[in-house]
Scaffold this motif. Structure first.
Motif, mmCIF file in Angstrom:
data_model
loop_
_atom_site.group_PDB
_atom_site.id
_atom_site.type_symbol
_atom_site.label_atom_id
_atom_site.label_comp_id
_atom_site.label_asym_id
_atom_site.label_seq_id
_atom_site.Cartn_x
_atom_site.Cartn_y
_atom_site.Cartn_z
ATOM 1 N N THR A 1 62.098 23.278 56.731
ATOM 2 C CA THR A 1 62.917 22.066 56.772
ATOM 3 C C THR A 1 64.110 22.276 55.854
ATOM 4 O O THR A 1 64.160 23.259 55.096
ATOM 5 C CB THR A 1 62.110 20.841 56.323
ATOM 6 N N VAL B 1 53.859 25.521 60.631
ATOM 7 C CA VAL B 1 54.321 24.789 61.821
ATOM 8 C C VAL B 1 53.905 25.509 63.108
ATOM 9 O O VAL B 1 53.567 26.694 63.093
ATOM 10 C CB VAL B 1 55.862 24.626 61.824
ATOM 11 N N THR C 1 57.466 24.654 68.618
ATOM 12 C CA THR C 1 58.259 23.433 68.376
ATOM 13 C C THR C 1 58.918 23.420 66.999
ATOM 14 O O THR C 1 59.797 22.599 66.748
ATOM 15 C CB THR C 1 57.355 22.185 68.455
ATOM 16 N N CYS D 1 57.544 22.284 64.493
ATOM 17 C CA CYS D 1 57.059 21.050 63.856
ATOM 18 C C CYS D 1 55.601 21.218 63.438
ATOM 19 O O CYS D 1 54.867 22.025 64.023
ATOM 20 C CB CYS D 1 57.125 19.874 64.827
ATOM 21 N N PRO E 1 56.056 14.563 57.919
ATOM 22 C CA PRO E 1 56.397 15.406 59.066
ATOM 23 C C PRO E 1 57.916 15.437 59.234
ATOM 24 O O PRO E 1 58.583 14.436 58.979
ATOM 25 C CB PRO E 1 55.735 14.669 60.246
ATOM 26 N N LEU F 1 60.889 15.958 61.915
ATOM 27 C CA LEU F 1 61.065 15.886 63.373
ATOM 28 C C LEU F 1 62.161 16.883 63.750
ATOM 29 O O LEU F 1 63.302 16.522 64.091
ATOM 30 C CB LEU F 1 61.386 14.440 63.795
ATOM 31 N N TYR F 2 61.792 18.155 63.655
ATOM 32 C CA TYR F 2 62.751 19.257 63.767
ATOM 33 C C TYR F 2 63.510 19.194 65.097
ATOM 34 O O TYR F 2 62.911 19.137 66.176
ATOM 35 C CB TYR F 2 62.011 20.599 63.641
ATOM 36 N N ARG G 1 62.754 16.283 67.754
ATOM 37 C CA ARG G 1 61.504 16.106 68.484
ATOM 38 C C ARG G 1 60.526 15.229 67.701
ATOM 39 O O ARG G 1 60.288 15.440 66.521
ATOM 40 C CB ARG G 1 60.874 17.490 68.683
ATOM 41 N N VAL H 1 57.072 13.800 66.259
ATOM 42 C CA VAL H 1 55.826 14.454 65.839
ATOM 43 C C VAL H 1 54.705 13.436 65.949
ATOM 44 O O VAL H 1 54.798 12.332 65.410
ATOM 45 C CB VAL H 1 55.941 14.980 64.389
ATOM 46 N N GLU I 1 58.138 9.708 57.579
ATOM 47 C CA GLU I 1 58.716 10.640 58.564
ATOM 48 C C GLU I 1 60.116 11.053 58.144
ATOM 49 O O GLU I 1 60.971 10.193 57.906
ATOM 50 C CB GLU I 1 58.853 9.946 59.921
#
Ligand SMILES: Cc1ncc(COP(=O)(O)O)c(C=O)c1O
Length: 393
Positions: A88, A108, A112, A114, A133, A135-136, A139, A141, A159
């Motif tokens: 991240t 991860v 994804t 994630c 999490p 949300l790379y 997307r 999660v 988040e």
């Protein structure tokens, strides 16, 4: 009106997109003489809440501040651990450290980028106080498989949806509406920009009130009340990280044009998917484009070639990037490092291609062609062996 930073969109990995209404919005607010927190900020908050379909949204100065304040609202502090993917932006980790807590790095899913519920479960310890999490790429999660377990242990989900404003979960619910403390970033290159800005979706009215106090130095009263009365009260420790009316004005103009930009980003991402499909050794990181507003376009290329390909693209005027060098290998975060096999493999494979709304289909074809050529002629490693490995993905 567009921001022209270079003749070709390819010379920027990402860049802001303006709808053309921002200048007038800033001028309108300049004329009001109120530039700190103000009515414009509150109107932006109401419009964000209406767009998302939530009760309330608290606007702040940056996405990093949103994460920091949300963690504080979740009760995170010294002695606590927060589970966060290593893959991240360093802002996620700095927000955790700012509370006095420690990051617990998670691996991860390589398809994804994630975390999954399993990665989070594996990283939990008796001192875990929150899970963050990321949300790379935009997307969503889904931590539903462990939601009950987390709630039973008093672990809060905060988040990091810095990339994911406007995205939705597979069931169709928008990111920000599932009961987590959700944090967005509106910095310069996000799908919705305020120049700089961020926002938190609070879980309760009390939490919203606390966030509003903490973003304004812990003071209970807004500016108008402070002016009207002879004093004000400071209720708790706080920070100066409100969203200025000038930034809010940009955000409001951007929100009005957001649906157009969301579909343009989806269309461009699909163009990349089509252009890259036939290139051996390249796999596109899946960001669930049907439900997501893509923030970036990331491919995996065989590790022995990634740095060469990156250099060749740059030599060709194409600004590829790497999002992100893993945080558990950063010097500042080494105290919390532990082996993360998937992240460590990905670290040498991922490549972010130029991605922003000013790209044309011609630009995308040029990137795909340049990527294919760079890989074809890459000198290092055995392409046969790497090709087999990539084919197995
Ligand atoms: C995953 C992630 N988290 C947090 C942030 C921090 O947001 P900001 O730049 O608005 O502080 C970013 C910014 O790019 C990000 O990409």
């Amino acid at each position: 009106m567009t921001v022209v930073t270079s003749p070709s969109g390819l010379a920027a990995n990402a860049r802001p997109y303006l709808h053309g209404t921002e200048l007038a919005a800033i001028a309108r607010v300049l004329e009001t003489g109120q530039y700190g927190h103000g009515a414009e900020t509150e109107q932006f908050e109401r419009e964000l809440a209406a767009f998302l379909g939530v009760e309330d949204v608290v606007a702040v100065a940056t996405g990093t501040a949103a994460l920091h304040l949300a963690l504080l609202a979740a009760g995170v502090g010294p002695g606590d651990e927060v589970v966060v993917p290593s893959l991240t932006f360093c802002a996620s980790v700095q927000a955790i450290l700012a509370t006095g807590a420690a990051p617990r790095f998670a691996d991860v899913d390589p398809t994804t980028l994630c975390v999954t519920a399993d990665h989070v479960r594996a990283a939990l310890t008796p001192t875990t106080r929150a899970v963050m999490p990321v949300l790379y790429g935009g997307r969503a999660v889904d931590l539903a498989p462990i939601a009950a377990d987390l709630a039973a242990r008093g672990i809060v989900v905060v988040e990091d949806a810095a990339h994911a404003f406007g995205s939705a979960h597979p069931g169709g619910r928008r990111v920000g509406t599932t009961g987590a403390l959700t944090c967005f970033s509106f910095d310069a290159i996000k799908s919705l920009t305020c120049g700089d800005g961020g926002a938190i979706v609070p879980r309760t009215p009390d939490e919203a009130q606390r966030l509003r106090r903490v973003r304004l130095l812990g003071m209970g009263a807004v500016r108008e009340e402070r002016v009207r009365t002879v004093g004000y009260q400071v209720h708790e420790a706080g920070f100066r990280c409100h969203l200025s009316t000038l930034h809010a004005a940009i955000g409001r103009a951007q929100l009005a044009g957001f649906p157009e930009i969301a579909s343009r980003r989806q269309r461009l991402w699909r163009s990349y998917a089509a252009a890259l499909a036939g290139i051996p050794d390249v796999s596109l990181v899946d960001l669930d484009v049907a439900r997501s507003v893509p923030f970036n376009c990331v491919v995996r290329v065989p590790a022995p070639h990634r740095d060469t390909v990156h250099a060749r693209l740059h030599a060709d005027g194409i600004q590829a990037g790497v999002h992100y060098p893993p945080n558990h290998r950063q010097p500042a975060f080494s105290a919390w490092s532990s082996p993360l096999p998937a992240t460590e493999t990905l670290a040498d494979e991922i490549l972010s291609l130029p991605f922003h709304p000013d790209l044309t289909d011609g630009d995308i074809t040029r990137v795909a062609d340049a990527l294919a050529a760079a890989l074809r002629t890459a000198p290092t490693g055995s392409t046969a062996a790497v090709g087999q490995e990539a084919g197995a993905r």
